[in-house]
Write a protein that holds these residues in place. Structure first.
Motif, PDB file in Angstrom:
ATOM      1  N   LEU A  73       3.244   7.337  -4.131  1.00 37.97           N
ATOM      2  CA  LEU A  73       2.962   6.493  -2.968  1.00 37.97           C
ATOM      3  C   LEU A  73       4.105   6.489  -1.961  1.00 37.97           C
ATOM      4  O   LEU A  73       3.913   6.778  -0.773  1.00 37.97           O
ATOM      5  N   VAL A  74       5.310   6.143  -2.400  1.00 36.79           N
ATOM      6  CA  VAL A  74       6.446   6.071  -1.483  1.00 36.79           C
ATOM      7  C   VAL A  74       6.806   7.441  -0.915  1.00 36.79           C
ATOM      8  O   VAL A  74       6.984   7.575   0.301  1.00 36.79           O
ATOM      9  N   ALA A 122       4.286   8.207   1.763  1.00 41.02           N
ATOM     10  CA  ALA A 122       4.465   7.378   2.959  1.00 41.02           C
ATOM     11  C   ALA A 122       5.658   7.865   3.773  1.00 41.02           C
ATOM     12  O   ALA A 122       5.610   7.889   5.016  1.00 41.02           O
ATOM     13  N   CYS A 123       6.731   8.270   3.081  1.00 41.46           N
ATOM     14  CA  CYS A 123       7.902   8.790   3.787  1.00 41.46           C
ATOM     15  C   CYS A 123       7.575  10.103   4.500  1.00 41.46           C
ATOM     16  O   CYS A 123       7.993  10.321   5.651  1.00 41.46           O
ATOM     17  N   LEU A 151       2.841  -1.233   3.744  1.00 39.95           N
ATOM     18  CA  LEU A 151       2.211  -0.654   2.562  1.00 39.95           C
ATOM     19  C   LEU A 151       1.565  -1.811   1.798  1.00 39.95           C
ATOM     20  O   LEU A 151       2.264  -2.715   1.331  1.00 39.95           O
ATOM     21  N   ALA A 197       4.672  10.977   5.616  1.00 39.06           N
ATOM     22  CA  ALA A 197       3.853  10.631   6.774  1.00 39.06           C
ATOM     23  C   ALA A 197       4.706  10.103   7.918  1.00 39.06           C
ATOM     24  O   ALA A 197       4.339  10.224   9.092  1.00 39.06           O
ATOM     25  N   LEU A 200       9.740   2.486   8.810  1.00 38.72           N
ATOM     26  CA  LEU A 200       9.904   3.433   7.722  1.00 38.72           C
ATOM     27  C   LEU A 200      10.565   4.725   8.208  1.00 38.72           C
ATOM     28  O   LEU A 200      11.413   5.308   7.512  1.00 38.72           O
ATOM     29  N   SER A 236      -4.055   3.726   0.908  1.00 42.17           N
ATOM     30  CA  SER A 236      -3.915   5.169   1.068  1.00 42.17           C
ATOM     31  C   SER A 236      -4.261   5.951  -0.194  1.00 42.17           C
ATOM     32  O   SER A 236      -4.316   7.185  -0.165  1.00 42.17           O
TER      33      SER A 236
END
Length: 211
Positions: free
Chosen positions: A141-142, A145-146, A199, A148, A121, A84
């Motif tokens: 990154l985290v 992702a959260c 991930l 999303a 997630l 990503s």
């Protein structure tokens, strides 16, 4: 664990080939989680095969490692790239894929989120998070992702030290993600589960391109 160790062994052989030195000095920079298994085993094997080479190893995140490599300060750089978050390789450098690393959720022992075999997630809404990257291009990154997955993470701690991440998680401060590279040496008082969606990052070694 066996599969991870097999990947590490294969990557170690690739690093030996890429170094290509039998005398002199070799300067290597690497991200922190490479220091659990991958880099120690690679450097030990290399030192045995090439005892006349003096190794210099520095810890650096991918951005810093590539900058050091471009500036001629290092000869090799262990870096990574998430699907990503594509990484821009500076001009004059080349890279070689070593292995694919999947991040896992790490939570305090007996945490409600780890009752199943995998963790969605999106089910972690409202959880407190310990973020394992404090700066650099992958620091978001985290959180990304959260977002999303539909929520904003409550980050209560950020550190570049993977051992500290485990310690704070084990103490109940929050949940985190952890590299597959260090699963064989993870402390016993935490729960670890695969994440959905996963991930993943590709671990690479970069060097200056041959003229």
């Amino acid at each position: 664990a066996d599969r991870i160790l097999a990947q590490v062994a294969a990557a170690r052989a690739d690093l030996d080939d890429l170094a290509g030195l039998r005398a002199g000095e070799l300067h290597v920079s690497a991200f922190s989680t490479a220091g659990a298994l991958l880099l120690p085993r690679a450097t030990a094997a290399f030192s045995t095969a090439s005892p006349a080479v003096k190794l210099h190893i520095s810890e650096a995140d991918p951005d810093e490692a590539l900058a050091r490599l471009s500036a001629g300060e290092d000869d090799l750089a262990l870096v990574y790239e998430f699907e990503s978050q594509p990484m821009r390789l500076p001009e004059g450098l080349e890279q070689h894929d070593l292995l694919t690393d999947t991040l896992h959720l790490i939570a305090p022992r007996g945490h409600a989120a780890t009752r199943g075999d995998v963790v969605e997630l999106s089910s972690l809404t409202g959880q407190r998070w310990v973020k394992g990257v404090r700066h650099g291009s992958t620091a978001d990154l985290v959180p990304a992702a959260c977002r999303a997955a539909g929520f904003e993470p409550k980050v209560v701690m950020a550190t570049d030290d993977p051992i500290a991440v485990q310690g704070f998680v084990a103490a109940g401060l929050g949940v985190a993600v952890i590299s597959e590279l260090i699963l064989p040496v993870t402390r016993p008082d935490v729960d670890i589960r695969p994440l959905v969606p996963p991930l993943r990052r590709v671990i690479r070694v970069a060097r200056r391109a041959a003229n």
